[in-house]
Write a protein that holds these residues in place. Structure first.
Motif, mmCIF file in Angstrom:
data_model
loop_
_atom_site.group_PDB
_atom_site.id
_atom_site.type_symbol
_atom_site.label_atom_id
_atom_site.label_comp_id
_atom_site.label_asym_id
_atom_site.label_seq_id
_atom_site.Cartn_x
_atom_site.Cartn_y
_atom_site.Cartn_z
ATOM 1 N N VAL A 24 -33.567 11.496 73.281
ATOM 2 C CA VAL A 24 -32.797 11.983 71.925
ATOM 3 C C VAL A 24 -34.039 12.006 70.975
ATOM 4 C CG1 VAL A 24 -30.941 11.709 70.224
ATOM 5 C CG2 VAL A 24 -30.579 11.142 72.640
ATOM 6 N N TYR A 25 -33.935 12.817 70.146
ATOM 7 C CA TYR A 25 -35.077 13.094 69.077
ATOM 8 C C TYR A 25 -34.493 13.052 67.900
ATOM 9 C CZ TYR A 25 -38.175 14.323 73.021
ATOM 10 O OH TYR A 25 -38.703 14.533 74.305
ATOM 11 N N ALA A 63 -26.107 16.208 70.914
ATOM 12 C CA ALA A 63 -27.581 16.125 71.617
ATOM 13 C C ALA A 63 -27.419 14.611 72.437
ATOM 14 C CB ALA A 63 -28.666 15.827 70.297
ATOM 15 N N PHE A 64 -26.889 13.522 71.694
ATOM 16 C CA PHE A 64 -26.469 12.503 72.661
ATOM 17 C C PHE A 64 -25.717 12.924 73.791
ATOM 18 C CE2 PHE A 64 -25.826 9.967 68.174
ATOM 19 C CZ PHE A 64 -27.336 10.111 67.778
ATOM 20 N N CYS A 65 -24.775 13.588 73.798
ATOM 21 C CA CYS A 65 -24.190 13.961 75.139
ATOM 22 C C CYS A 65 -25.091 14.558 75.968
ATOM 23 C CB CYS A 65 -22.828 14.790 74.944
ATOM 24 S SG CYS A 65 -21.702 13.940 73.639
ATOM 25 N N LEU A 67 -27.138 12.259 77.901
ATOM 26 C CA LEU A 67 -26.507 11.484 79.024
ATOM 27 C C LEU A 67 -25.829 12.342 80.132
ATOM 28 C CD1 LEU A 67 -27.054 9.339 76.607
ATOM 29 C CD2 LEU A 67 -24.824 8.247 77.292
ATOM 30 N N ALA A 68 -26.077 13.552 80.009
ATOM 31 C CA ALA A 68 -25.305 14.625 80.821
ATOM 32 C C ALA A 68 -25.474 14.209 82.285
ATOM 33 C CB ALA A 68 -25.562 15.995 80.498
ATOM 34 N N ASN A 69 -26.816 13.765 82.874
ATOM 35 C CA ASN A 69 -27.276 13.660 83.977
ATOM 36 C C ASN A 69 -26.751 12.281 84.331
ATOM 37 O OD1 ASN A 69 -27.505 16.162 85.051
ATOM 38 N ND2 ASN A 69 -29.599 16.349 84.400
ATOM 39 N N GLU A 70 -26.328 11.476 83.608
ATOM 40 C CA GLU A 70 -25.925 9.797 84.122
ATOM 41 C C GLU A 70 -27.479 9.244 84.223
ATOM 42 O OE1 GLU A 70 -22.276 9.118 86.197
ATOM 43 O OE2 GLU A 70 -22.635 11.179 86.931
ATOM 44 N N PRO A 71 -28.380 9.175 83.175
ATOM 45 C CA PRO A 71 -29.380 8.689 83.468
ATOM 46 C C PRO A 71 -29.321 6.970 83.366
ATOM 47 C CG PRO A 71 -29.413 9.199 81.040
ATOM 48 C CD PRO A 71 -28.260 9.847 81.967
ATOM 49 N N ARG A 72 -30.467 6.237 83.935
ATOM 50 C CA ARG A 72 -30.388 4.976 83.891
ATOM 51 C C ARG A 72 -31.053 4.335 82.617
ATOM 52 N NH1 ARG A 72 -33.692 2.775 89.075
ATOM 53 N NH2 ARG A 72 -33.189 4.862 89.866
ATOM 54 N N LEU A 73 -31.929 5.322 81.915
ATOM 55 C CA LEU A 73 -32.687 4.923 80.767
ATOM 56 C C LEU A 73 -32.417 6.155 79.563
ATOM 57 C CD1 LEU A 73 -34.778 2.999 79.157
ATOM 58 C CD2 LEU A 73 -36.514 4.482 80.457
ATOM 59 N N LEU A 74 -32.210 5.438 78.348
ATOM 60 C CA LEU A 74 -32.202 6.501 77.345
ATOM 61 C C LEU A 74 -33.426 6.126 76.441
ATOM 62 C CD1 LEU A 74 -30.525 8.573 75.326
ATOM 63 C CD2 LEU A 74 -29.689 6.646 74.430
ATOM 64 N N LEU A 75 -34.011 7.041 76.026
ATOM 65 C CA LEU A 75 -35.234 6.770 74.908
ATOM 66 C C LEU A 75 -34.897 7.721 73.747
ATOM 67 C CD1 LEU A 75 -38.172 7.359 77.605
ATOM 68 C CD2 LEU A 75 -37.372 5.101 76.442
ATOM 69 N N ALA A 76 -34.800 7.035 72.545
ATOM 70 C CA ALA A 76 -34.543 7.794 71.351
ATOM 71 C C ALA A 76 -35.546 7.711 70.396
ATOM 72 C CB ALA A 76 -33.085 7.447 70.703
ATOM 73 N N ASP A 77 -36.039 8.711 69.898
ATOM 74 C CA ASP A 77 -36.855 8.788 68.629
ATOM 75 C C ASP A 77 -36.675 8.950 67.277
ATOM 76 O OD1 ASP A 77 -39.210 8.330 67.292
ATOM 77 O OD2 ASP A 77 -40.457 9.806 68.457
ATOM 78 N N GLU A 78 -36.145 7.870 66.480
ATOM 79 C CA GLU A 78 -35.576 8.195 65.189
ATOM 80 C C GLU A 78 -34.236 9.096 65.205
ATOM 81 O OE1 GLU A 78 -36.395 6.687 62.463
ATOM 82 O OE2 GLU A 78 -38.354 5.763 62.855
ATOM 83 N N PRO A 79 -33.518 8.792 66.057
ATOM 84 C CA PRO A 79 -32.231 9.614 66.395
ATOM 85 C C PRO A 79 -31.279 9.861 65.344
ATOM 86 C CG PRO A 79 -31.675 7.362 67.156
ATOM 87 C CD PRO A 79 -33.182 7.429 66.670
ATOM 88 N N THR A 80 -31.300 9.243 64.074
ATOM 89 C CA THR A 80 -30.562 9.440 62.892
ATOM 90 C C THR A 80 -31.239 9.704 61.625
ATOM 91 O OG1 THR A 80 -30.292 7.298 62.417
ATOM 92 C CG2 THR A 80 -28.445 8.193 63.611
ATOM 93 N N LEU A 103 -33.964 2.315 74.659
ATOM 94 C CA LEU A 103 -35.366 2.004 73.873
ATOM 95 C C LEU A 103 -35.048 3.020 72.863
ATOM 96 C CD1 LEU A 103 -37.766 0.229 73.207
ATOM 97 C CD2 LEU A 103 -39.078 1.947 74.658
ATOM 98 N N ILE A 104 -35.162 2.603 71.386
ATOM 99 C CA ILE A 104 -34.482 3.266 70.380
ATOM 100 C C ILE A 104 -35.479 2.940 69.554
ATOM 101 C CG2 ILE A 104 -32.948 3.958 68.641
ATOM 102 C CD1 ILE A 104 -30.567 3.073 70.640
ATOM 103 N N ALA A 105 -36.240 3.859 68.906
ATOM 104 C CA ALA A 105 -37.320 3.806 67.692
ATOM 105 C C ALA A 105 -36.571 4.235 66.673
ATOM 106 C CB ALA A 105 -38.553 4.319 67.744
ATOM 107 N N THR A 106 -36.982 3.364 65.422
ATOM 108 C CA THR A 106 -36.325 3.560 64.199
ATOM 109 C C THR A 106 -36.899 2.933 62.985
ATOM 110 O OG1 THR A 106 -34.092 3.262 62.663
ATOM 111 C CG2 THR A 106 -34.558 1.561 64.402
ATOM 112 N N HIS A 107 -36.711 3.393 61.933
ATOM 113 C CA HIS A 107 -37.291 2.880 60.554
ATOM 114 C C HIS A 107 -36.402 1.829 59.874
ATOM 115 C CE1 HIS A 107 -40.732 5.931 60.617
ATOM 116 N NE2 HIS A 107 -41.120 4.768 60.313
#
Length: 227
Positions: free
Chosen positions: A93-94, A156-158, A161-174, A201-205
């Motif tokens: 997720v970007y 975009a979140f959905c 997760l569509a392929n049921e991953p084991r790991l989500l990586l998000a770069d400033e998702p909001t 693992l979610i990157a955020t300010h």
């Protein structure tokens, strides 16, 4: 104890290595994300968080070090194998939604499942279920341009997760949203992650958002430490 979903050990990355103006972005980064754990990654601008996420998600390779997903070493894999792991095991997720504008919301979530070999009927059911979980089921047939920023990001979140991953990586998702919408959308993301038992693992300010995760890590001058 089972292997962490994501494990980086001794990861280094330097751009323009061996040339004038070389930039040492990551300096021996160690990072573990356990199953079901949501980890915040905070960093000043330009500190290398996007590089770290790209390496974790197999979009880039480290100069040295180990990258393991589900206990399996990723460094040295062929491009084809890396692509398969990204498609099946990692969701991205970007800050910007990057939805395909010519397709409806539900089609954007169906398409990655079709690429994996899921039937259209099954993909449609999963897509609608995910959309219902984040409160945008009524927007299924709308194209991205007809949705608000918060709705676009939830779709975009959905998709991630569509392929049921084991790991989500998000770069400033909001990061592209106003504070009120950001809070609502982040809550939807956290509910989705918790309900699926996903590791993230979610990157955020946003330190207020980071504090709502299980653990906070800070990246500064190429070194990772507790936030």
């Amino acid at each position: 104890m089972s292997d962490p979903v994501l494990a980086l050990e001794g990861v280094t990355k330097t751009y323009n290595k061996g040339k004038p103006g070389a930039v040492e972005v990551l300096r021996g980064v160690d990072l573990h994300v356990a199953r079901g754990e949501v980890v915040a990654l905070v960093a000043p601008s330009g500190a290398g968080k996007s590089t770290l996420l790209h390496i974790a998600g197999l979009l880039d390779t480290p100069d040295t070090g180990s990258v393991r997903i589900g206990g399996d070493e990723m460094v040295g894999l062929s491009d084809r194998r890396r692509t398969i792991v990204r498609r099946n095991d990692v969701g991205f997720v970007y800050q910007f939604h990057h939805l395909l504008p010519e397709f409806s919301a539900v089609e954007n979530i169906v398409l990655p499942q079709l690429a994996r070999g899921v039937s259209r009927a099954e993909a449609q059911i999963r897509a609608l279920d995910l959309m219902a979980r984040v409160g945008v089921a009524e927007r299924a047939d709308h194209r991205p341009a007809a949705m608000s920023g918060g709705e676009q990001q939830r779709v975009a979140f959905c998709r991630a997760l569509a392929n049921e991953p084991r790991l989500l990586l998000a770069d400033e998702p909001t990061g592209n949203l106003d504070p009120e919408t950001s809070d609502t959308v982040f809550e939807a993301l956290m509910d989705l992650v918790r309900s699926t038992g996903l590791s993230a693992l979610i990157a955020t300010h946003n330190m207020a958002l980071a504090a709502r995760m299980d653990r906070v890590l800070r990246l500064d001058k190429g070194v990772l430490g507790a936030g």
